[in-house]
Design a protein around this motif. Sequence first.
Motif, PDB file in Angstrom:
ATOM      1  N   LEU A 110       0.834  -1.203   0.000  1.00 14.12           N
ATOM      2  CA  LEU A 110       0.000   0.000   0.000  1.00 14.12           C
ATOM      3  C   LEU A 110       0.872   1.258   0.000  1.00 14.12           C
ATOM      4  N   LYS A 111       1.960   1.219   0.762  1.00 16.72           N
ATOM      5  CA  LYS A 111       2.890   2.355   0.789  1.00 16.72           C
ATOM      6  C   LYS A 111       3.504   2.563  -0.587  1.00 16.72           C
ATOM      7  N   ALA A 112       3.896   1.443  -1.210  1.00 17.86           N
ATOM      8  CA  ALA A 112       4.505   1.536  -2.547  1.00 17.86           C
ATOM      9  C   ALA A 112       3.512   2.081  -3.566  1.00 17.86           C
ATOM     10  N   ALA A 113       2.224   1.865  -3.325  1.00 19.40           N
ATOM     11  CA  ALA A 113       1.181   2.359  -4.233  1.00 19.40           C
ATOM     12  C   ALA A 113       0.756   3.789  -3.893  1.00 19.40           C
ATOM     13  N   GLY A 114       1.465   4.417  -2.960  1.00 21.19           N
ATOM     14  CA  GLY A 114       1.138   5.795  -2.592  1.00 21.19           C
ATOM     15  C   GLY A 114      -0.003   5.913  -1.608  1.00 21.19           C
ATOM     16  N   SER A 144      -7.413  14.250   3.075  1.00 18.06           N
ATOM     17  CA  SER A 144      -7.978  15.592   3.162  1.00 18.06           C
ATOM     18  C   SER A 144      -8.506  16.088   1.828  1.00 18.06           C
ATOM     19  N   GLY A 145      -8.171  15.407   0.780  1.00 16.90           N
ATOM     20  CA  GLY A 145      -8.659  15.855  -0.530  1.00 16.90           C
ATOM     21  C   GLY A 145      -8.745  14.698  -1.487  1.00 16.90           C
ATOM     22  N   SER A 146      -8.886  14.988  -2.754  1.00 19.77           N
ATOM     23  CA  SER A 146      -9.002  13.932  -3.756  1.00 19.77           C
ATOM     24  C   SER A 146      -7.689  13.179  -3.866  1.00 19.77           C
ATOM     25  N   ASP A 147      -7.792  11.870  -3.984  1.00 17.73           N
ATOM     26  CA  ASP A 147      -6.604  11.024  -4.023  1.00 17.73           C
ATOM     27  C   ASP A 147      -6.287  10.666  -5.462  1.00 17.73           C
ATOM     28  N   ALA A 148      -5.023  10.890  -5.834  1.00 16.95           N
ATOM     29  CA  ALA A 148      -4.626  10.606  -7.217  1.00 16.95           C
ATOM     30  C   ALA A 148      -3.808   9.325  -7.300  1.00 16.95           C
ATOM     31  N   GLY A 149      -3.945   8.462  -6.268  1.00 18.04           N
ATOM     32  CA  GLY A 149      -3.169   7.236  -6.250  1.00 18.04           C
ATOM     33  C   GLY A 149      -3.699   6.208  -7.219  1.00 18.04           C
ATOM     34  N   LEU A 150      -3.135   4.986  -7.139  1.00 16.89           N
ATOM     35  CA  LEU A 150      -3.543   3.897  -8.023  1.00 16.89           C
ATOM     36  C   LEU A 150      -5.008   3.567  -7.852  1.00 16.89           C
TER      37      LEU A 150
END
Length: 559
Positions: A110-114, A144-150
């Motif tokens: 999960l950390k590696a995926a941001g 706190s806002g929109s997440d741009a992760g995977l």
Amino acid sequence: KVETIGDCYVAVAGLPEPMKDHSVVMCRFAKDCLHKMRESVQRLESVLGPDTMELDMRFGLHSGSVTAGVLRGEKSRFQLFGDTMNTASRMESTGRKGMVQVSQQTADLLKAAGKKHWLRPRQDKVNAKGKGELQTYWVTTRSSGSDAGLSMEDSGHNTPNFDDSEYLSFHDETEVLEGDTTDLEKEARLVKWNVEVMRGLLEMIAKTRPTTEAARMDRASESDVQHGPALGEMKESISFPPLDVLMGDGEDGMPVPYEAIEQLEDFISSLAVMYGDHPYHNFTHASHVTLSVVKMFSQLNTDPTVSGRHMSSALLLSLDPVAQLACVFAALLQDLGHTGVPNFIFAKEDSSIAEKYGGRCVAEQKSVDSVWSLLMESKYEDLREAIYHTEAEKKHFRQVFVHCLLSTDLVDKEFAESRKERWEKGFGISTNAETKAKLDLQTTLLLESIVQASDMIHTMQHWDVYSKWNTCLFKEVYRAYTDGRIDSNPAESWYKGELALIDNLVLPLTERLSECKVFKPGTINAYIDFANSNRTQWAHEGESIVLELVEKDAAKSGE
């Protein structure tokens, strides 16, 4: 989905084709399951009762390689095997309700995926069989806002991208241990459920109420008479309307005004506040008792094609919504203003109350007066008119309410002796003549028995329910002892006391309910089976349970 094992649902991501973001996918899947679970439970609460909201899910995730295969035999099925499956199982079994627990390996992915902001280290280590202590993490973060992760879409899957700020909710670990809702939110849910129950009964009253001009003019007096101690209103039996009157002409009466429902909600909310913050005698337990009363009403056998010794009393009660509402009122409000000690201690602590009520049923009589005084306030005019329209209905409602509420004092010796004599007179073999007086007595005894059984219903339910409320009651009485309000240590007699309670009160009560044969087949047998099962388990484990409760109390108080 791989399979279900008991109440456990096994699912996998990244098989048979590898999926680089499988940890993200599974976390979102777990959260989606939790969201849908809570939606379903909230919807079912109005049908199954307030305790339904106690149902929840827990989740455990681990990442790694697995072996897949089909077990041979009569029940052959596809399964996954290996250390990864074992660790995932440990993550689930050591988790907490409403939480998603992940292993170090899944956390690293999960950390590696941001998604590091999703993770919160668990404060205590998990002891997993064959692995020792493990550091695990809760997936409990709200960004706190929109997440741009995977997202799953980024991995080539046609699944919408989720906005973590809306989807992944935050729960502090301490909050989860104490429940996912605040006391105020839980109280509001209980109020809503009780209002819906009583609203249904008010609608039944409205449908059966005559709509003639003469009936509309025959209003109950708004000036309430000054009642003496409620104990003086107890009679051998309640006078019920004749069956032919209750059956009516089949025409619908007047609808329940919206103002009456608003006032009902305000009324129940006001009474909920009047309950004390006791472990057992509180608004939650009162709602549990109310649920049992409603359930037992639904289990009355009113099928005219089924023969029974005393079916007329079941039919009479099922057709009398005023009596049902009064009984529900009594169940919900019997412990209003309870001080956390038995009646004899309450009488010692407040001599004026003891003198006012003659030293008997002091808490119950005080509850009657408190409820009735509130109901008579001018702001509940529409509610009163929805409950009773005529002076006769008002008298009937109060009579049933008083009888049911005072009958919950099961330790009053005079009540106990009177109850035996009245039961023999109403349901004994020697009384075969069918008269209105006998039918009234049978229905009175049936009502009293329903509310008495409901008051002790936890002893006739699953062991987990019995243990929960028995623990709450012990904590309440033990608190009174440590506060110096009770002289004797309840821990010294609690083990034998619970056995005596089941032997001398619970089982004889269930036997009486079985004898009168007014419930659907199997209803009372289920209560008897649970009571006997709980007695057996308590006989084996009760002493150690009491010792553990005392030790926990000592540790909490720092002694």
